[in-house]
Design an enzyme around this catalytic site. Structure first.
Site, short mmCIF file in Angstrom:
data_model
loop_
_atom_site.label_atom_id
_atom_site.label_comp_id
_atom_site.label_asym_id
_atom_site.label_seq_id
_atom_site.Cartn_x
_atom_site.Cartn_y
_atom_site.Cartn_z
N CYS A 2 151.89 98.65 -16.74
CA CYS A 2 151.59 100.06 -16.49
C CYS A 2 150.85 100.15 -15.16
CB CYS A 2 150.76 100.65 -17.63
SG CYS A 2 149.21 99.80 -17.90
N ARG A 50 151.97 105.07 -18.03
CA ARG A 50 152.29 104.17 -19.14
C ARG A 50 153.75 103.75 -19.17
NH1 ARG A 50 151.98 104.85 -25.76
NH2 ARG A 50 151.81 102.61 -26.15
N LEU A 51 153.97 102.46 -19.29
CA LEU A 51 155.24 101.88 -19.70
C LEU A 51 155.03 101.35 -21.11
CD1 LEU A 51 158.16 100.96 -19.07
CD2 LEU A 51 157.20 98.79 -18.30
N VAL A 54 153.94 97.84 -26.22
CA VAL A 54 153.34 97.57 -27.53
C VAL A 54 152.71 98.88 -28.02
CG1 VAL A 54 151.58 96.27 -28.78
CG2 VAL A 54 152.90 95.16 -26.97
N ASN A 76 145.94 97.51 -17.59
CA ASN A 76 147.31 97.04 -17.43
C ASN A 76 147.31 95.60 -17.91
OD1 ASN A 76 149.85 96.26 -16.58
ND2 ASN A 76 149.32 96.17 -14.42
N GLY A 77 147.85 95.36 -19.10
CA GLY A 77 147.78 94.00 -19.60
C GLY A 77 148.54 93.77 -20.88
N GLU A 78 148.66 92.50 -21.23
CA GLU A 78 149.16 92.06 -22.53
C GLU A 78 148.21 90.98 -23.02
OE1 GLU A 78 151.59 91.45 -19.78
OE2 GLU A 78 151.63 93.62 -19.90
N ASP A 98 147.35 96.30 -28.12
CA ASP A 98 146.72 94.99 -27.92
C ASP A 98 145.48 95.07 -27.06
OD1 ASP A 98 148.91 95.66 -26.10
OD2 ASP A 98 148.38 93.84 -25.02
N LEU A 254 165.23 86.36 -16.61
CA LEU A 254 165.87 86.06 -15.34
C LEU A 254 166.36 84.62 -15.38
CD1 LEU A 254 163.31 87.70 -12.88
CD2 LEU A 254 165.34 88.72 -13.92
N ILE A 286 171.64 86.48 -10.22
CA ILE A 286 172.04 87.24 -9.03
C ILE A 286 172.48 86.29 -7.93
CG2 ILE A 286 169.68 87.32 -8.06
CD1 ILE A 286 170.43 90.20 -7.09
N THR A 335 158.04 84.35 3.69
CA THR A 335 158.79 83.78 2.57
C THR A 335 158.74 84.67 1.34
OG1 THR A 335 159.18 81.71 1.37
CG2 THR A 335 156.90 82.40 1.61
N ARG A 338 161.48 87.34 1.93
CA ARG A 338 162.82 86.77 1.76
C ARG A 338 163.16 86.58 0.28
NH1 ARG A 338 162.20 81.76 6.01
NH2 ARG A 338 162.41 82.91 7.97
N SER A 361 160.38 84.86 -16.92
CA SER A 361 160.82 84.14 -15.72
C SER A 361 160.06 82.84 -15.58
CB SER A 361 160.64 85.01 -14.47
OG SER A 361 159.31 84.97 -14.02
N GLY A 362 160.47 82.04 -14.60
CA GLY A 362 159.89 80.71 -14.42
C GLY A 362 158.82 80.63 -13.35
#
Length: 561
Positions: A2, A50-51, A54, A76-78, A98, A254, A286, A335, A338, A361-362
């Site tokens: 959020c 808000r997004l 939870v 803004n958190g989890e 949460d 992703l 992608i 970088t 890019r 994601s990683g």
């Protein structure tokens, strides 16, 4: 995910500043918004976009509880241990959100124990009206962003992104002011004075990479086997993924076909099946036509069984989003820009074509596990370890920033299991010699931990490092080359280093590409580069390399051949 925003002590145009500045981060929370002015505190405005992830029925902010009627919270958190904290401390939750645990921890223990007790990612602001206090806190690695502007006469502004505070800075002309990122792993306490301005009374760092978490972990430390590093790595990374399943919106991932995203995707599918999620995990890759990443990602998707999406982009797509990417990122780092182009485009696809809202994601693996190719040239294990810690300490300025902004720009939330606190603490405290590249293979220890588990195809698990910006490009023409061509068309005049050095003494552009990024950045964030970027991201221990791309490192060139 959020967007949070607040201003304290502004003596004029408060409503105008709120209207102009607060709305600049609406992309972070498209589901609802709220602004509040507290009557007991002069010149105070607190806002929230808000997004919903939870607690879809409640959880709107600024949060106020019946138990603490004279305080409010924006966050803004989890927070993955919110239920465990309620059991441990007998908290009586009023919502299913949460982040409510922050309120209870602060009220019961104070700000320091509050931030140290949180297992998750967060950036928050507590307004304690009864004590006339403002408390700020940010998670250890800065996964969730936070910016702060503070003037010499006590005007304080905070926001999830810098763009939401540039207008506040305009109102403070004539006052000494600094707009910069709020440091990760830290908290601050302010007194609210009678006229509504604030006074900083405490600023503390509570976390550094490698420090053992003080909260109760999901994997008890005594359950980790002495010297069984591979088994422990599997257990901890699996738990890092499992705890991040917490969501009331659809999860996806992703997937580049490289080691990091493939491991996270495979573990996500594995753990999602165990909890019987009512949908199939979607994966997203992608690339341009002929991209080396696309067939590898497809191989992984077929192996682990995701609903796979491939996003093909063109040179025209790069040109069309380049300036938007720079504005979104709030950095002129070469970088970072890019590598953000592909993530920005894939996030747009996810938003426009699917109902997935939370993506795994990683990110973080290269920093934790010494995955960058230049680690092969580290002089010794101690130097390699120290640089790994440095990268983690600064990840919020580079890869962490890229991950957050590109996803948030399209109202998506990104989750990064490799930056789990227990996992990073354990990994960083393994013998440094064991964490170094081995037999010319980076992240050897991480790869070997998952060998023979049949979680991924063998060739994916041991696939050499591919720079993301190269992996998504065509084999006929690199992203590096495409960008040079686009910028040459937009800036046909010759590059004169002396003039550039005079105009930009800090983080001086050394190429026309870097100059284009800097001038575009300055249009949106004039004279902010020194506050936002200490230096360009560059590989270490490589002589004669002036560009951050891995393609100029001998090991990468050899691997391509």
């Amino acid at each position: 995910m959020c967007g949070i925003w607040a201003i304290f002590g502004l003596d004029s145009n408060l409503h105008t500043v709120c209207g102009n500045s607060f709305t600049k981060i609406s992309h972070r929370g498209p589901d609802a918004w709220r602004v509040e002015y507290d009557r007991q505190i002069k010149r105070c405005c607190v806002g929230f976009h808000r997004l919903t992830i939870v607690d879809c029925t409640y959880g709107m902010q600024p949060m106020k509880l019946h138990q603490y009627p004279h305080s409010m919270l924006i966050c803004n958190g989890e927070l993955y241990n919110c239920k465990e904290l309620a059991k441990e401390h007998s908290f009586n939750y009023e919502t299913f959100s949460d982040v409510e645990c922050i309120f209870h921890l602060y009220k019961k223990f104070g700000i320091e124990k509050c931030v140290k007790s949180l297992d998750g990612v967060f950036a928050f602001c507590i307004v304690d009206v009864s004590k006339r206090k403002v408390l700020l806190g940010r998670d250890p690695y800065g996964v969730r962003p936070l910016f702060r502007i503070l003037s010499a006469d006590g005007v304080l502004g905070i926001c999830s992104e810098a763009k939401g505070l540039t207008g506040v800075g305009d109102e403070l002309n004539g006052h000494s002011k600094i707009l910069k990122p709020f440091p990760p792993g830290s908290y601050e306490e302010y007194d609210i004075l009678e006229n509504g301005t604030v006074k900083l009374v405490r600023s503390e760092t509570y976390f550094l990479p490698g420090v053992k978490p003080s909260f109760k972990t999901f994997v008890p430390w005594e359950d980790l086997l002495p010297n069984k590093h591979q088994e422990n790595i599997v257990k901890l990374l699996t738990m890092a993924v499992k705890k991040r399943l917490m969501a009331d919106r659809r999860l996806g991932c992703l997937l580049s076909g490289g080691l990091d995203s493939s491991l996270v995707a495979a573990l996500l599918v594995q753990e999602a099946k165990k909890v019987n999620l009512p949908y199939k995990i979607q994966s997203f890759a992608i690339g341009m036509e002929g991209s080396p990443d696309l067939p590898k990602a497809r191989e992984v998707a077929n192996f682990i069984g995701t609903e796979h999406h491939e996003v093909i982009f063109t040179e025209e797509d790069i040109a069309s989003v380049l300036d938007d990417v720079i504005y979104t990122l709030e950095t002129p780092d070469i970088t970072t820009i890019r590598a953000s182009i592909g993530m920005y485009l894939i996030a747009k696809y996810v938003l426009d074509n699917t109902d997935t809202t939370v993506l795994f994601s990683g990110e973080g693996s290269d920093e934790v596990a010494q995955g960058y190719i230049y680690f092969k040239d580290a002089p010794d294990a101690k130097a390699a370890h120290e640089d790994s810690v440095r990268l983690l300490r600064e990840i919020y300025l580079f890869d962490g920033l890229r991950a957050d902004r590109t996803m948030a720009a399209q109202s998506l939330e990104l989750r990064v299991p490799f930056l789990d606190l227990q996992f990073t603490n354990y990994y960083l405290n393994i013998d440094p010699e064991l964490r170094r590249p081995k037999d010319g293979i980076e992240k050897y220890l991480l790869r070997s931990a998952f060998d023979k588990l049949n979680l991924l195809p063998h060739d994916i698990l041991w696939r050499p490092k591919e720079a993301f910006s190269d992996g998504i490009a065509s084999t006929k023409k690199s992203l590096f080359t495409i960008l040079q061509e686009i910028i040459d068309k937009r800036m046909p005049e010759p590059f004169v280093q002396d003039i550039v050095s005079q105009n930009y003494p800090h983080c001086t552009p050394k190429t026309k590409e870097a100059l284009y990024y800097r001038t575009t950045f300055e249009k949106n964030y004039p004279k902010m580069a020194e506050n936002f970027l200490p230096y360009f991201w560059m590989p270490r221990w490589i002589e004669g390399v002036t560009d951050p791309s891995a393609r100029f490192i001998k090991h990468y060139a050899a691997a391509e051949k």
